[in-house]
Design an enzyme around this catalytic site. Sequence first.
Site, short mmCIF file in Angstrom:
data_model
loop_
_atom_site.label_atom_id
_atom_site.label_comp_id
_atom_site.label_asym_id
_atom_site.label_seq_id
_atom_site.Cartn_x
_atom_site.Cartn_y
_atom_site.Cartn_z
N TYR A 45 0.85 -1.18 0.00
CA TYR A 45 0.00 0.00 0.00
C TYR A 45 0.89 1.23 0.00
CZ TYR A 45 -3.35 3.54 1.45
OH TYR A 45 -4.13 4.66 1.51
N ASP A 70 9.56 2.81 0.29
CA ASP A 70 8.50 3.61 0.92
C ASP A 70 8.53 3.36 2.42
OD1 ASP A 70 6.30 4.99 1.68
OD2 ASP A 70 4.86 3.89 0.45
N LYS A 102 3.91 10.36 7.92
CA LYS A 102 3.44 9.96 9.26
C LYS A 102 4.21 10.63 10.40
CE LYS A 102 0.84 6.16 7.74
NZ LYS A 102 -0.60 6.03 7.84
C1 LIG Z 1 3.67 2.53 3.14
C2 LIG Z 1 2.71 3.67 2.96
N1 LIG Z 1 2.90 4.53 1.95
C3 LIG Z 1 2.08 5.58 1.75
C4 LIG Z 1 1.02 5.80 2.60
C5 LIG Z 1 0.11 6.99 2.37
O1 LIG Z 1 0.32 7.94 3.35
P1 LIG Z 1 -0.81 9.05 3.65
O2 LIG Z 1 -1.94 8.34 4.31
O3 LIG Z 1 -0.12 10.04 4.54
O4 LIG Z 1 -1.19 9.62 2.33
C6 LIG Z 1 0.78 4.93 3.67
C7 LIG Z 1 -0.35 5.16 4.57
O5 LIG Z 1 -0.67 4.38 5.43
C8 LIG Z 1 1.65 3.83 3.85
O6 LIG Z 1 1.45 2.96 4.85
#
Ligand SMILES: Cc1ncc(COP(=O)(O)O)c(C=O)c1O
Length: 428
Positions: A157, A245, A272
């Site tokens: 994700y 990521d 985050k």
């Molecule tokens: C690994 C990862 N990348 C990207 C995101 C997206 O982040 P945001 O919710 O701040 O857009 C998340 C959100 O949980 C995530 O877990």
Amino acid sequence: MTTNNRTVLDTEAGRITAEDPHLRRGARGFPLLPGGYGRSTYYTGAPGPYAIRGEGYRLRDDRGRELIDANNNFTVLIHGNSHPEINQAAVKALSEGASWGIPNIYEWELAELLLSRLPALDQVRFANSGTEAVMSAFRIARASTGRERVIVTRGGYHGTSEVALVSGGPSYTRGITEGVIKDVTTVPLNDVEFLREAVEVAADTYAAIILDLLPNRAGLLSLSEEFVREARDLATRHGIVLIIDETISLRLGFNGLSRDYGIDPDLLTTGKLIGGGFPVGAIAGRAELMQEVDPTRAGSLPHGGTFSGNPVSMAAGAATLRLYSEAEVQRLNRLGDAAREAVNSRIAAVGWEVRGRGSLLRAVPSGIERVDEPTQHRLWWASYERGLLGSPANLLSLSTPMDAGVVDEVADRLTAAVLATAATLNKA
Ligand SMILES: Cc1ncc(COP(=O)(O)O)c(C=O)c1O
């Protein structure tokens, strides 16, 4: 707070009075928010509680419960709720102005702190969410390689941009064009052969490989070292940009989780915790890639965002990183490892396990990659009834106000919730 004589929130009493906001409707008769929810990701199968006030690891809700907050806004609140030093930093910044249309010094402070933890990377650009950071990372990769396609892992994700949603499967690809879907190759988790073949058959079409080293949507299973090393090697060999990521996993190592795998990404996306509870995202990378968004260069990519690098997120984020020392990273990870071991020894007999790494834990039926939503929701409610708050998928994240006694309590409540859930599933 009172609106149209309908009192909603009595903060002092710690409850919502009058009607449940889920039921509130606008003049045309519809719930004010679709389904009654402000984020689809809050959904736990039935109208849930509202947060009233948090302090440290404790969160009070409108139903009169005091919960151990192990949701921490989906892992954001590494120092728990309402941390005095973070609040002070945010309030100081806010008292000088919420956001401006010229640069502010807090942005430089957070950039320096973040990059000092990522020694292989040279520059950073801030955004407002992990989603935006990933979107920009893909665009930088595409611009620098002149290629369009990307590789993601199944169940990975990476936020809600169109490209990132494709790997989620059918319900995620509704509303996304064929063109975008065609640009994404999804590789099964840890399938080294599949990855190698996918790349080698069309290496010169790929701009990027993106990996989350501990993907929650894929059941919080770790990527294997072999898989990650292969991705690094293939990317290097074929001129593909490797994006790691670390939107969630950054908390697991002082230098991020990539360093524990012994690899360096070309671009690292995060968010985050680095905003201290305020909206944030970041793309860090090697200078030769980051120069794609350098406005002093002719033809550079436009990268904006009215609220990107706003002083409140930056100041709160800087205070957060300062407090999250190497010693605290390791302490939280040890507490998480001990809790995982303790719960696992008590739930194995009913066919469940706790997965994860360090300060991130998630209970799932053993051997399953993707847990169905009704099961997730049952465990969520069973945990909630025992005073433990996780994410709707039951991802638990520890925070620094927790000590061994609190984490033992988390382990006990989680164990009881899993045993109760397993018992009801066996009966069903
Ligand atoms: C690994 C990862 N990348 C990207 C995101 C997206 O982040 P945001 O919710 O701040 O857009 C998340 C959100 O949980 C995530 O877990």
